[in-house]
Structure formats: structure tokens, C-alpha cells
Design a protein around this motif. Structure first.
Motif, PDB file in Angstrom:
ATOM      1  N   PRO A 243      -4.408  12.204   0.223  1.00 15.19           N
ATOM      2  CA  PRO A 243      -5.851  12.246  -0.064  1.00 15.19           C
ATOM      3  C   PRO A 243      -6.497  13.560   0.353  1.00 15.19           C
ATOM      4  N   ASP A 244      -5.706  14.492   0.841  1.00 16.85           N
ATOM      5  CA  ASP A 244      -6.245  15.755   1.340  1.00 16.85           C
ATOM      6  C   ASP A 244      -6.545  16.697   0.176  1.00 16.85           C
TER       7      ASP A 244
ATOM      8  N   PRO B 249       0.831  -1.210   0.000  1.00 15.71           N
ATOM      9  CA  PRO B 249       0.000   0.000   0.000  1.00 15.71           C
ATOM     10  C   PRO B 249       0.861   1.253   0.000  1.00 15.71           C
ATOM     11  N   PRO B 250       0.408   2.313  -0.625  1.00 17.79           N
ATOM     12  CA  PRO B 250       1.148   3.579  -0.573  1.00 17.79           C
ATOM     13  C   PRO B 250       1.116   4.156   0.846  1.00 17.79           C
ATOM     14  N   ALA B 251       2.083   4.966   1.170  1.00 16.34           N
ATOM     15  CA  ALA B 251       2.158   5.591   2.483  1.00 16.34           C
ATOM     16  C   ALA B 251       1.290   6.841   2.504  1.00 16.34           C
ATOM     17  N   ASN B 252       0.278   6.846   3.369  1.00 15.05           N
ATOM     18  CA  ASN B 252      -0.625   7.985   3.509  1.00 15.05           C
ATOM     19  C   ASN B 252       0.061   9.020   4.401  1.00 15.05           C
ATOM     20  N   ILE B 253       0.303  10.214   3.848  1.00 15.76           N
ATOM     21  CA  ILE B 253       1.077  11.216   4.578  1.00 15.76           C
ATOM     22  C   ILE B 253       0.207  12.154   5.401  1.00 15.76           C
TER      23      ILE B 253
ATOM     24  N   PRO C 230       0.723  17.333  -4.616  1.00 14.72           N
ATOM     25  CA  PRO C 230      -0.491  18.151  -4.824  1.00 14.72           C
ATOM     26  C   PRO C 230      -1.695  17.511  -4.127  1.00 14.72           C
ATOM     27  N   ALA C 231      -2.766  18.251  -4.031  1.00 11.24           N
ATOM     28  CA  ALA C 231      -3.988  17.735  -3.408  1.00 11.24           C
ATOM     29  C   ALA C 231      -4.502  16.515  -4.169  1.00 11.24           C
ATOM     30  N   ASN C 232      -4.950  15.534  -3.394  1.00 11.74           N
ATOM     31  CA  ASN C 232      -5.556  14.319  -3.954  1.00 11.74           C
ATOM     32  C   ASN C 232      -4.654  13.669  -5.020  1.00 11.74           C
ATOM     33  N   SER C 233      -3.414  13.457  -4.643  1.00 10.28           N
ATOM     34  CA  SER C 233      -2.467  12.904  -5.609  1.00 10.28           C
ATOM     35  C   SER C 233      -1.650  11.775  -4.992  1.00 10.28           C
TER      36      SER C 233
END
Length: 586
Positions: A105-106, A39-43, A163-166
Motif C-alpha cells: 500500500p506504500d 487477507p493478503p500479506a501486507n509487506i 510496484p507502489a500501491n499494488s
């Protein structure tokens, strides 16, 4: 203050994430995101995240593959997750590729910093898409000048803006002649700044301790000229510089533009520290007397460290680091064995030495186990050397202080009888006389001379004479109790200082000594002794020397009266004009 300024500058640099243009190149293209098995790392909402569960690895044994090849969709399946295994691969000639995805995801853009926390990576290249959509390539590593790093820091920090949502995918290529330790984290900018402040403060304290110890031991060496301090200086200075390269400080502050010098210096300084540490250990433990065979082994290990030091600048790092690592472990083990043998002999220095080197040995094993891939790479294993050396520095300083006390004791101790010597007597007598005069207290002195000892020596030989002197010294130790002090004045003459003791009591002590010598040496040596006693009660003595002359005058009369007796000095007697020991007939 300079360190604080550097820390603050580094902190603001981290916070602003201003990339150093010299270390970046821009390539036209889009994000290189490809399907991954992790899974990608959610920052979002994360100050710091260890990335072991979020990146995949590919080992390139040929070290020839390019970014275009490994980032292609056809190559994607060659990457493998860690699956809970260690990302420490020991010594390796391969190039290691990391594929890592970060997701934001922000609804607002986010800045983060990816940290590789092992500073001794020779070549580190990273590719990722910037906020402008351009593919960025960072070329850095400890074999490249420090200005190639996007952030001025002892570790490798990669600023990334999402960037946002990227989602962004990073490719990192690592290659090194030394150990390959991959420890990746992602940080919020404020968190990395705070971490840097704490790190540099800790390092400032650590190296400040080194400097204090260096100055202290330099001062001690210049004062007492004891070789152990000089050897410890060599060990301490070389080890301190070695650690500054090992944890990346030297790459940032000492020689940022000459990485080759620091990479060669890493092995040279390790060799010098092993050489100095072995020489220091042999000296402070006095191994040549305790264990000649063990000392011989230590000598050959010491020569091995010297050879490694000389050869290191001319040999490939990868070829040299492995035997030098093995030599490090061998020397540490042998030094521990020597410490055990010295401890068995009961030397005070050995206690501190053993604890110090046990701490260092434990840290060496942890670090070497990590280096060879037996333990995971983490904060504790990476900094084990540093933690162990800090404990060792403090304890070895205590060992050096203990050695200094031993040297002081040796300088005040008679080698044959192990009693205090004439030098100690002169100092102590002056102290006791001054104290007695200031406090209006009694002070008595007994001077003891073995009767006809020159004839005994001539008849039985000097070896037998030495045994007789040791026997008399043993009798004096067992007969005279503290706070009274027994010293060997010289030859067959002994003195006893009796603080707060009247004339009558001091004569009683002297008579007890005379009887003990006559009785206890009777079966083996048949010795007798003459004793002279003087006390401050006997007259107005102006100095400690005058009191000694009075007691020595009484001794002269004891010998002139037939020997094997005690005579006290009386004020009615004529004051002696010179030391009666100069009379050859006594």
C-alpha cells in the motif's frame, strides 16, 4: 574464510535480488490476482512474516493439473485456507498448489523475498507477475540443478518486487517423493541477508565440529587401534554428510549440478550412518557380554540397515524413505534399551552414551513426527535432527574418551584379580622412585609370595587356585589403604608400593598382611605367605629395579627361613647379583 566469503556473496545476492536468468522464464500476461478467502500479506513495515494465515492450498492427487487450469477464475473456489491447521502433510504423492497474495500500500515500490524453509522439495514451480507486468515462471527444486534457483541459497528463495500501491498473487506448486512440508515466509531483503549470515555462521560451526571430531577420532584410532573409534568414524562421517544434504548445504556447495546423486545419497548415507551407529553401539557397550539376545537383535537391525544402504540407489525414493524412517526409529529405540542395560551393569561409558542417545532419540521422534504430519513444521521440528545430533556428538565424544580410559584401565588391570598388573607396577614404581629421590622421601616395597602355591594348584586344580588368588587379592585390597598401591606381579606373587613409608612402618604393614592372609584364608584355603621388605633407608639404591631386587632378595630369605614370615632387607647383607626369583627351589 571460504565460508565467510560465500556468506557475504549470498548476502549481497539477496540484498540486490538479482535473479538467475537460467531459472526464470517470462510469459506475456497480466497479474493473476483472483478473489481469495484469506487477507493478503501486507509487506510494509514488516521485516519477516509467517504466511500461514495468508495463503490457500489445493491438493492435486493426480499431479497433472497445469498453472493455466488452477489459476483460472473458475478454479478459484477449490483453494482452501489452513484455518490454523498444520501445513505439514507427511509423505504424499500429490502436487500441492499454494495461492498467496502480497500487497504494497506504500507510494514506493518494494522488494521482498518469499522463503520456503524446507530444502527437500523435489520440484518447486512459482508463477508471479514481475514489475514489468510480465508473468514469470521459476522452475527449481532439489531434483533440478542448483543454478535454477533465482537466489544462491540452501533454501528456496523467490525475489518479488511490488510496484507502489499494488497487489501481486503468487502461485507455487510443490511436489516431492519425500515429506511435504510447506513453510512460507516473506522477508525484507536486509532481514533475509542477516538471517543468511547467521545461518551460515551456525552451519560453519556445526560442520567445523564434525571435522574436528572426525580428525580427533581418526587420530585416536591410528594411535590405539581400537575398533570403536573406527566404527564411530564411519557413523560420524556418514551422518555429517547426510545432514549436509538434509539441510541443503550439499546442493549448494558439494554437488550443485548432480541433484540425482545427492537425492540417492541421502538414503544411502542414512543407511550407512544407521549401520555404523549400531556397530559402534554394540562395540562400545560390549553388548555381546551384557545382553546376548539384545546384541542379536541389534545385529539383525544392523544387517537391515546394510541391506537398505545397498538397495536404496535402485529403488524409488518414496518407496524407500518410509521403511528406512521406521528402521531409524526402531534402531534408536533398541540402542536406548541397550544403553539402559549397560547402565544397569555400571559401566562409565554407558552414562555418556545414554544421555547422548536420549538427546538424539528425542530429536528423531520430533523430526519423524513432523515428517509423518503429526507435528507442525517449524524451526525447532525441522532442525531437531541437527540440534539433537550436535548434543549427541559432544556426549559421544565423552563416551569415546571414557571408553579410552576404560581401555587404559584394562591394560593396567589383571583380569583375574582386578588388581593392577605388572605393567602398571613397572610404570608406577619408576614414578614413585623418581619422586622419592627428588624430594628425599621414604619409599618402601613389599614383595609377597603365597607359600607352596604350585603344590596347592596341583592338589586342588587351577579353578580352585584361581579362587585362592582372588581371595588373597581381596585381602590385600581391604588391608592396604591409599596412597599405597597393590599389584599382581605374576603367578602367585604380589607387590605393594608404600610411598613415604619407613622401614619399620613397612615391616608392620607387611606383618599385618601376613596375618590377614593366614587368618582369613584358613577356613577355605589354608594359605600362608612369605614377604620381603626393602626401603630406601636400607641402602643407596640407584634405580627402582634395584629396590625391587632387594625386596625380592628379602623374600628369598623369608622362604629359606621357613616361610610364613616377614623379612626386611639390610644393608649389611651381601648385595644380590641377580633376581633371586630365578632360584627354582623357593
Amino acid at each position: 574464510m571460504r565460508l565467510c566469503v560465500v556468506v557475504l556473496v549470498a548476502g549481497f545476492a539477496l540484498l540486490s535480488m538479482v535473479a538467475n536468468a537460467a531459472g526464470l522464464s517470462v510469459i506475456s500476461g497480466q497479474d493473476v490476482a483472483v478473489p481469495t478467502s484469506v487477507p493478503p500479506a501486507n509487506i510494509v513495515g514488516v521485516d519477516r512474516l509467517k504466511l500461514d494465515d495468508h495463503f490457500e492450498l489445493f491438493e492435486d492427487p493426480s499431479a497433472q493439473l497445469t498453472f493455466e487450469q488452477v489459476s483460472s477464475e473458475a478454479f478459484a473456489s477449490n483453494f482452501r485456507p489452513l484455518n490454523g491447521e498444520s501445513s505439514n502433510f507427511g509423505f504424499s504423492n500429490s502436487a500441492w498448489w499454494v495461492r498467496l497474495s502480497l500487497v504494497n500500500p506504500d507510494d514506493h515500490p518494494r522488494k521482498v523475498v518469499v522463503r520456503q524453509d524446507y530444502p527437500l522439495i523435489d520440484w518447486l514451480d512459482a508463477w508471479y507477475t514481475g514489475k514489468d507486468g510480465q508473468l514469470r515462471h521459476i522452475e527449481t527444486g532439489d531434483n533440478r540443478a542448483f543454478h535454477t534457483r533465482p537466489v544462491d541459497h540452501r533454501l528456496f528463495l523467490l525475489p518479488v518486487e511490488l510496484p507502489a500501491n499494488s497487489e501481486r498473487t503468487l502461485y507455487i506448486r510443490l511436489q516431492s517423493q519425500g515429506a511435504m512440508n510447506i513453510g512460507l515466509f516473506v522477508h525484507d531483503p536486509v532481514d533475509i541477508m542477516n538471517m543468511a549470515l547467521r545461518e551460515y555462521l551456525s552451519l560453519g560451526i556445526y560442520y567445523g565440529g564434525f571435522i574436528v571430531l572426525l580428525l580427533y577420532n581418526l587420530f585416536m584410532y591410528l594411535t590405539v587401534r581400537e575398533r570403536a573409534f573406527a566404527y564411530y568414524l564411519v557413523y560420524l562421517a556418514s551422518y555429517g554428510l547426510y545432514m549436509s544434504i538434509h539441510n541443503g548445504i550439499s546442493f549448494q556447495f558439494l554437488a550443485p549440478d548432480v541433484p540425482l546423486l545427492l537425492n540417492k545419497g541421502l538414503l544411502v548415507l542414512l543407511g550407512v550412518s544407521l549401520f555404523g551407529g549400531t556397530l559402534f553401539s554394540r562395540t562400545i557397550l560390549n553388548t555381546s557380554e551384557i545382553t546376548p539376545k539384545g546384541d542379536a537383535i541389534a545385529y539383525f537391525l544392523q544387517i537391515g540397515a546394510l541391506v537398505a544402504t545397498v538397495v536404496s540407489p535402485f529403488v524409488n525414493y518414496h518407496l524407500m524413505i518410509i521403511p528406512l524412517s521406521v528402521l531409524t526409529v526402531a534402531i534408536c529405540v533398541h540402542m536406548l534399551v541397550l544403553g539402559v542395560l549397560a547402565l544397569a551393569r555400571g559401566t562409565g561409558t554407558a552414562r555418556y552414551y545414554m544421555i547422548a542417545f536420549s538427546a538424539l532419540l528425542f530429536s528423531v521422534y520430533l523430526y519423524m513426527a513432523k515428517t509423518f504430519g503429526l507435528l507442525p513444521h517449524n524451526f525447532f521440528t525441522q532442525n531437531a535432527f541437527q540440534i539433537g545430533s550436535l548434543i549427541e556428538m559432544v556426549l559421544l565424544s565423552l563416551a569415546v574418551a571414557s571408553r579410552l580410559n576404560e581401555l587404559k584401565t584394562e591394560s593396567f588391570t589383571d583380569a583375574l584379580t582386578q588388581l593392577y598388573n605388572r605393567r602398571y607396577f613397572n610404570d608406577q614404581m619408576t614414578i614413585e622412585f623418581t619422586r622419592a629421590a627428588q624430594n628425599s622421601q621414604d619409599l618402601s616395597l613389599v614383595v609377597i609370595d603365597i607359600d607352596r602355591f604350585k603344590h596347592f594348584n596341583d592338589s586342588h586344580g587351577h579353578a580352585r587356585g584361581d579362587s585362592a588368588l582372588k581371595a588373597v587379592a581381596g585381602i590385600l585390597k581391604s588391608t592396604v589403604r591409599k596412597p599405597n598401591t597393590v599389584c599382581r606381579y605374576g603367578g602367585e606373587e604380589f607387590v605393594v608400593i608404600l610411598p613415604e613409608t619407613s622401614t619399620a612402618d613397612s615391616i608392620a604393614v607387611a606383618e599385618r598382611i601376613r596375618c590377614a592372609i593366614e587368618k582369613e584364608t584358613g577356613p577355605s584355603f589354608a594359605l600362608t605367605a612369605s614377604l620381603g621388605v626393602a626401603s630406601l633407608q636400607d641402602g643407596q639404591f640407584e634405580s627402582a629395579e634395584a629396590l625391587f631386587v632387594a625386596a625380592d632378595h628379602a623374600l628369598y630369605h623369608a622362604k629359606a627361613s621357613g616361610r610364613n614370615r616377614v623379612i626386611g632387607y639390610h644393608q649389611e647383607q651381601a648385595r644380590p647379583m641377580a633376581d633371586q626369583r630365578m632360584v627354582g627351589t623357593v
